[in-house]
Write a protein that holds these residues in place. Structure first.
Motif, PDB file in Angstrom:
ATOM      1  N   ARG A   1       0.855  -1.203   0.000  1.00  0.00           N
ATOM      2  CA  ARG A   1       0.000   0.000   0.000  1.00  0.00           C
ATOM      3  C   ARG A   1       0.886   1.247   0.000  1.00  0.00           C
ATOM      4  N   TYR A   2       0.366   2.298  -0.622  1.00  0.00           N
ATOM      5  CA  TYR A   2       1.108   3.554  -0.741  1.00  0.00           C
ATOM      6  C   TYR A   2       0.313   4.708  -0.130  1.00  0.00           C
ATOM      7  N   PHE A   3       1.051   5.625   0.478  1.00  0.00           N
ATOM      8  CA  PHE A   3       0.418   6.811   1.056  1.00  0.00           C
ATOM      9  C   PHE A   3       1.175   8.072   0.654  1.00  0.00           C
ATOM     10  N   ALA A   4       0.442   9.176   0.667  1.00  0.00           N
ATOM     11  CA  ALA A   4       1.017  10.518   0.517  1.00  0.00           C
ATOM     12  C   ALA A   4       1.820  10.613  -0.793  1.00  0.00           C
TER      13      ALA A   4
ATOM     14  N   ARG B   1       2.170   7.488  -2.870  1.00  0.00           N
ATOM     15  CA  ARG B   1       0.959   7.122  -3.596  1.00  0.00           C
ATOM     16  C   ARG B   1       0.843   7.932  -4.891  1.00  0.00           C
TER      17      ARG B   1
ATOM     18  N   VAL C   1       3.803  -1.772   3.907  1.00  0.00           N
ATOM     19  CA  VAL C   1       3.618  -0.338   3.673  1.00  0.00           C
ATOM     20  C   VAL C   1       4.930   0.385   3.905  1.00  0.00           C
TER      21      VAL C   1
ATOM     22  N   GLU D   1      -4.123  12.759   5.161  1.00  0.00           N
ATOM     23  CA  GLU D   1      -4.328  11.354   4.820  1.00  0.00           C
ATOM     24  C   GLU D   1      -3.680  10.520   5.914  1.00  0.00           C
ATOM     25  N   ALA D   2      -4.296   9.408   6.268  1.00  0.00           N
ATOM     26  CA  ALA D   2      -3.747   8.543   7.318  1.00  0.00           C
ATOM     27  C   ALA D   2      -3.693   7.109   6.842  1.00  0.00           C
ATOM     28  N   TYR D   3      -2.735   6.377   7.345  1.00  0.00           N
ATOM     29  CA  TYR D   3      -2.752   4.912   7.284  1.00  0.00           C
ATOM     30  C   TYR D   3      -3.559   4.522   8.526  1.00  0.00           C
TER      31      TYR D   3
ATOM     32  N   TRP E   1      -0.345  12.242   7.045  1.00  0.00           N
ATOM     33  CA  TRP E   1       0.413  13.147   6.177  1.00  0.00           C
ATOM     34  C   TRP E   1      -0.454  14.317   5.760  1.00  0.00           C
TER      35      TRP E   1
ATOM     36  N   HIS F   1      -1.232  17.309   3.140  1.00  0.00           N
ATOM     37  CA  HIS F   1      -1.117  17.754   1.758  1.00  0.00           C
ATOM     38  C   HIS F   1      -1.563  19.214   1.737  1.00  0.00           C
TER      39      HIS F   1
ATOM     40  N   TRP G   1       2.942  17.513  -0.652  1.00  0.00           N
ATOM     41  CA  TRP G   1       2.976  16.645   0.533  1.00  0.00           C
ATOM     42  C   TRP G   1       4.089  17.115   1.448  1.00  0.00           C
TER      43      TRP G   1
ATOM     44  N   HIS H   1       6.743  16.252   4.086  1.00  0.00           N
ATOM     45  CA  HIS H   1       7.519  15.133   4.651  1.00  0.00           C
ATOM     46  C   HIS H   1       8.735  15.713   5.353  1.00  0.00           C
TER      47      HIS H   1
END
Lengths: 78, 143, 143, 78
Positions: free
Chosen positions: A6-9, A12, A70, B55-57, B127, B129, B139, B141
């Motif tokens: 899975r990919y985030f931010a 992704r 991840v 956005e969250a995992y 995260w 954005h 984003w 980071h």
């Protein structure tokens, strides 16, 4: 083994997808290098944390068939 | 209700109800409540921000957030900790995160509140954005 | 409105409206709000407390409270500070004092909030008359 | 000179009044000693702060006719 990645931010956005299934025979380090190359991800692995099956783990963690993997770029909540 | 049930970290996708969370901290034995609201600012690093998306995992974020809350309860003499973090699109001025701590005395309440927000920012997989007034987006980071 | 007009300390003889004070802290440039609520506890020094009465030397209390707020605004990078302290009879669970601070960043907000409540407790001429469950009552004059 | 003395908290309870007018020729130290003796106030002056006309002042502050003088026991707000 088959892995679910899975990919985030930003990862992704670069991968152009939320997730993918991939056949992979090596460890998490080689998986990251392979996927980074495929998707044009330039973030060095030293800035990325690894989670497997919903828990943070070390990069030395052994992967198993069916694992959810991840790659987490630096977080920015709060 | 178990002692733990009165403390939590959770994600919120619709809007943080600070007054409701504050009521969850009411406790006759507590003399001090410290609350932290993190709010969407109209600027960051010299750029005008128009809105944000978080956005969250989710599974890991809620697990790690709960670990942080339990760490704070072990380290400091506090009775209740409630924390919520928004996900989704947020406008300027909206509350992105709330951490509230109730304790018998203020020293522990301040320390625990600070600990929880610092650890959330450092460890929880969420995260930001940022959308800028000039139409760009990025984003965040942190190094 | 001058910069100073958005920050204040004042006495309150009827009930502290935390939500209203919190709204007075809204500011598009602020990313952090830290709030402290001091609440009447049901015990003190091992004795069961039934209620409290706060008495103030009102003129000097408001003057000294305002001095503390201005000190905090000079020492820390904060934009707004609001503080109220109750006088009169208070029941268990009522809010005795509220200090709210809005700042661009959380470090200054936490530091200023802590400074203001610590200095209020040390310097502002307000006295607590504790009423105990056994019918006794006592003025609190800390060493 | 005539001074207006106000009492708060435990000192008010001991004095049995909120305030009183008093003729006094000396300084604030002698005024406190005189009133403490009169009202059975045992709190040592080292624990008491002095306010004159609504401002904290040192015990060496010279008093003037018409001054409002307040002896402040240790505070306990918050």
């Amino acid at each position: 083994m088959q892995l679910h990645v899975r990919y985030f931010a930003s990862l992704r956005d670069l991968a152009g997808r939320d997730a993918e299934r991939i056949e992979h025979a090596g460890d998490a380090v080689s998986l990251y290098e392979r996927l980074a190359h495929r998707h044009g991800i330039s973030m060095p692995r030293s800035r990325v944390r690894l989670a497997v099956n919903g828990a943070f783990v070390a990069w030395t963690q052994t992967l198993h068939d069916g694992d959810e993997v991840v790659f987490l770029p630096p977080v920015s909540g709060g | 209700m178990s002692r733990g049930a009165s403390s939590f970290f959770r994600l919120n996708d619709h809007g943080i109800d600070v007054a409701g969370l504050r009521r969850a901290l009411d406790d006759r034995h507590c003399g001090a409540v410290v609350g932290f609201d993190g709010i969407v600012r109209d600027h960051h690093g010299g750029r005008a921000v128009s809105e944000l998306r978080y956005e969250a995992y989710a599974e890991l974020a809620e697990r790690e957030g709960q670990v942080i809350v339990e760490e704070a309860r072990a380290k400091f003499a506090v009775r209740r900790i409630v924390a919520e973090h928004r996900v989704g699109l947020l406008a300027i001025g909206e509350i992105a995160v709330y951490v509230g701590v109730a304790a018998a005395h203020r020293d522990a309440a301040f320390s625990a509140c600070r600990y929880v927000i610092d650890e959330i920012k450092a460890r929880v997989p969420i995260w930001k954005h940022e959308h800028y007034a000039d139409g760009a987006a990025e984003w965040i980071h942190p190094d």
